[in-house]
Enzyme design. Structure first.
Site, short mmCIF file in Angstrom:
data_model
loop_
_atom_site.label_atom_id
_atom_site.label_comp_id
_atom_site.label_asym_id
_atom_site.label_seq_id
_atom_site.Cartn_x
_atom_site.Cartn_y
_atom_site.Cartn_z
N GLU A 75 -17.12 61.82 23.59
CA GLU A 75 -15.94 61.24 24.25
C GLU A 75 -14.68 61.89 23.69
O GLU A 75 -14.75 62.70 22.75
CB GLU A 75 -15.92 59.71 24.05
CG GLU A 75 -16.97 59.02 24.92
CD GLU A 75 -17.02 57.51 24.76
OE1 GLU A 75 -16.18 56.95 24.03
OE2 GLU A 75 -17.92 56.90 25.35
N HIS B 294 -6.19 52.81 28.97
CA HIS B 294 -7.30 53.74 29.23
C HIS B 294 -6.86 54.65 30.37
O HIS B 294 -6.30 54.18 31.36
CB HIS B 294 -8.56 52.96 29.62
CG HIS B 294 -9.81 53.78 29.54
ND1 HIS B 294 -10.10 54.76 30.45
CD2 HIS B 294 -10.82 53.79 28.65
CE1 HIS B 294 -11.25 55.34 30.12
NE2 HIS B 294 -11.71 54.76 29.03
N ARG C 39 -6.83 59.82 23.73
CA ARG C 39 -6.58 58.98 24.90
C ARG C 39 -5.10 58.86 25.25
O ARG C 39 -4.71 58.90 26.42
CB ARG C 39 -7.16 57.61 24.58
CG ARG C 39 -7.53 56.82 25.76
CD ARG C 39 -8.32 55.62 25.33
NE ARG C 39 -9.75 55.87 25.39
CZ ARG C 39 -10.67 54.95 25.14
NH1 ARG C 39 -10.30 53.73 24.79
NH2 ARG C 39 -11.94 55.23 25.24
N HIS D 127 -6.09 48.40 28.19
CA HIS D 127 -7.50 48.43 27.82
C HIS D 127 -7.77 47.80 26.45
O HIS D 127 -8.76 47.08 26.29
CB HIS D 127 -7.96 49.90 27.81
CG HIS D 127 -9.40 50.11 27.49
ND1 HIS D 127 -10.41 49.59 28.27
CD2 HIS D 127 -10.01 50.82 26.50
CE1 HIS D 127 -11.59 49.97 27.76
NE2 HIS D 127 -11.36 50.69 26.68
N ARG E 165 -6.51 54.24 19.15
CA ARG E 165 -7.91 54.14 18.75
C ARG E 165 -8.74 55.31 19.28
O ARG E 165 -8.63 55.69 20.45
CB ARG E 165 -8.51 52.83 19.27
CG ARG E 165 -9.97 52.64 18.97
CD ARG E 165 -10.44 51.28 19.45
NE ARG E 165 -10.29 51.12 20.88
CZ ARG E 165 -11.21 51.44 21.78
NH1 ARG E 165 -12.36 51.94 21.41
NH2 ARG E 165 -10.97 51.24 23.07
C1 SIN Z 1 -15.05 54.10 27.69
O1 SIN Z 1 -16.24 54.01 27.98
O2 SIN Z 1 -14.30 54.97 28.10
C2 SIN Z 1 -14.48 53.08 26.78
C3 SIN Z 1 -14.77 53.42 25.42
C4 SIN Z 1 -13.76 52.75 24.54
O3 SIN Z 1 -12.83 52.12 25.00
O4 SIN Z 1 -13.91 52.93 23.34
#
Ligand code: SIN
Length: 535
Positions: free
Chosen positions: A127, A244, A290, A351, A386
């Site tokens: 991610e 998000h 993010r 988020h 985060r």
């Molecule tokens: C996501 O699946 O993008 C969320 C993961 C997160 O907020 O840590």
């Protein structure tokens, strides 16, 4: 809010129970803490305001980050977390998170959480802002639901844990810096109750519902932060709301999360002309931290004079989409979108709350006997932004530390004042206001709209002042004391909205999830926390 407690009460008139641990919230932090308490022979009651499954944990998609890959190490995880946190992480807290994480995740697997595997080998996804593959996932993109299932099953079958659904915690019972328990409202029997305990653990989750557009469940209204603040507990970093980058943006659909894992697997962000743009903003492109992806999307929208931005999964191929993103695929299909053929319209949405109830490295607050872990807490692991999928990990690492800390201290400092009276009986302030019936439902929507408009991903001094002004007026309307639990919830939302807005106004710089148009740079002198405490 200038009241000590939300409503009038007298503990001597109410049904009372005494527990070793009172845990508020039934997401990963609450249920895992209860499990660890029981492993050490403790008895815990878990109070949750709707059903045990109503939590942010249930909705988590991407996964849980943990440094267990052969090419990975806790040090790499540490480094990534610090970089994403934009200079505001607590180094010691992050070290604990990444080093204790693998053991806690092994425990989660022992409890019964089934993460995706290939021939007995755990699969690790990627991610944003992670330098290594380290995201465990379950059922492709339903990781949180699987963790919630395993922990719930464990709790419901555990004779040392009692889960009380429909129990809304109204306030903490605190005197002389000690927490003695909580005042709760049973929404089924419509009765106030007292739960005495020498160890109250706040694990009540986040604040997403403060915003009109958010990825959170309805229960995420910031109750834990509000009740703590009302009781004189310190809260920290409240200006750091995480948006998000990719929530579904269809007029008829809620802001359903389109997991960052999709970008981790290779999905591209496209502007309204169908052009990929993230490569122009960061060397990690779609996998930038993010906050940077959110900022780039908003910038792109401005430059193209269009609110259309898309996430294109189709390039992943049908087989990968079916295997990794069945939940996203079927939800989009429900709204008439075939993600194998069409790009998904997306937009940033509220988020996660990086700030919260200030704790030390053992989950202790400034009040003896009151602990906090999970999203409601702030010990500094997330800093100003985060790192994706660190939140589920935080819940279990610090949940465990709270219980172990609790057991390591001798307990002489106070006894539960069962016979003592905690009460509150404040006269209503203004007859004219009292007689005017407050419309709490209207207030709820107004708070969400004001937060969306003035306290979103782009903030200015003028907007924040306007928001504070509106909130102050709402407070006057809210002087008619809440009667029903959902009215109390709105009071909590208003309290937390004010805290976020005040902190956002104070921080005259931009950092992580907090972007001030009037102060666009990060400033060295702002490498510090804002701590708010009611006097
Ligand atoms: C996501 O699946 O993008 C969320 C993961 C997160 O907020 O840590």
């Amino acid at each position: 809010m200038d009241r000590n407690y939300l409503i009038n009460f007298d503990t001597r008139q109410l049904p009372q129970e005494e527990w070793e641990y009172v845990i508020i919230g039934s997401g990963i932090a609450g249920l895992y803490s209860a499990y660890i308490a029981s492993r050490y022979g403790g008895k815990a009651v878990v109070l949750t305001k709707r059903t045990v499954l109503d939590s942010n944990t249930s909705k988590a998609q991407g996964g849980i980050a943990v440094a267990i890959g052969t090419a990975d190490s806790p040090d790499f995880h540490l480094e990534d977390t610090l970089v994403a946190g934009a200079g505001l992480c607590n180094y010691e807290a992050v070290k604990i998170l990444v080093n204790e994480g693998p053991q806690r995740v092994a425990e989660l697997i022992n409890i019964g959480a089934r993460f995706d595997q290939d021939n007995g080998r755990l699969l690790l996804g990627k991610e944003g802002a992670h330098s290594r593959n380290r995201i465990l996932h379950a059922a492709g993109d339903a990781t949180g639901a699987e963790i919630q299932r395993a922990l719930t099953k464990q709790a419901l079958n555990n004779p040392s844990i009692e889960v009380r659904e429909s129990h809304f915690v109204v306030d903490l019972l605190i005197r002389e810096n000690n927490c003695y328990g909580v005042l709760a409202y049973d929404t089924q029997s419509e009765q106030l109750k007292v739960f005495w305990s020498k160890a109250v653990i706040l694990a009540s989750g986040g604040v997403g519902q403060l915003y009109k557009h958010n990825t959170n469940p309805e229960v995420a209204t910031g109750d834990g932060i509000a009740i703590a603040y009302r009781a004189g507990v310190e809260v920290m970093d409240m200006e750091f709301t995480q948006f998000h980058p990719t929530a579904l943006n269809l007029p008829e659909a809620p802001r359903f999360l389109i997991s960052e894992a999709a970008r981790g697997e290779g999905a591209y962000l496209l502007n309204c002309h169908g052009d990929r743009f993230m490569t122009r903003y960061h060397q990690m492109a779609e996998l930038a931290p993010r906050d940077i992806v959110v900022w780039a999307i908003l910038q792109e929208m401005k430059e193209t004079e269009s609110s259309e931005v898309y996430l294109d999964l189709s390039r992943l191929g049908d087989e990968k989409i079916d295997r990794r993103f069945p939940n996203i695929s079927s939800t989009c299909s429900f709204y008439g979108l075939d993600v194998k053929k069409e790009p998904i319209p997306v937009t940033p949405a509220a988020h996660y709350m990086m700030g919260g109830v200030k704790t030390n490295l053992y989950g202790e607050t400034n009040i003896s006997g009151l602990y906090a872990c999970g999203e409601v807490a702030c010990q500094g692991v997330h800093g100003a932004n985060r790192l994706a999928s660190n939140s589920l990990l935080e819940g279990i690492v610090f949940g465990q530390r709270i219980i172990e800390r609790r057991l390591s201290i001798s307990d002489p400092y106070r006894s539960i004042p069962l016979a003592q009276r905690f009460f509150y009986n404040e006269a209503i302030i203004n007859e004219a206001i009292v007689n005017q019936k407050s419309n709490y439902e209207h207030l709820r929507h107004s708070i969400q709209s004001v937060m969306e408009m003035f306290v979103g991903p782009v903030r200015t001094s003028a907007g924040l002042l306007k928001a504070l002004d509106i909130f102050e007026n709402m407070e006057n309307l809210g002087k008619n004391p809440p009667v029903k639990w959902d009215e109390m919830e709105v009071c909590n939302m208003l309290q937390v909205a004010q805290l976020i807005t005040e902190a956002a106004l104070m921080r005259t710089e931009s950092r992580g999830g907090h972007f001030r148009q009037d102060f666009p740079d990060s400033l060295k002198r702002w490498r510090k926390h804002i701590i708010l405490k009611r006097v």
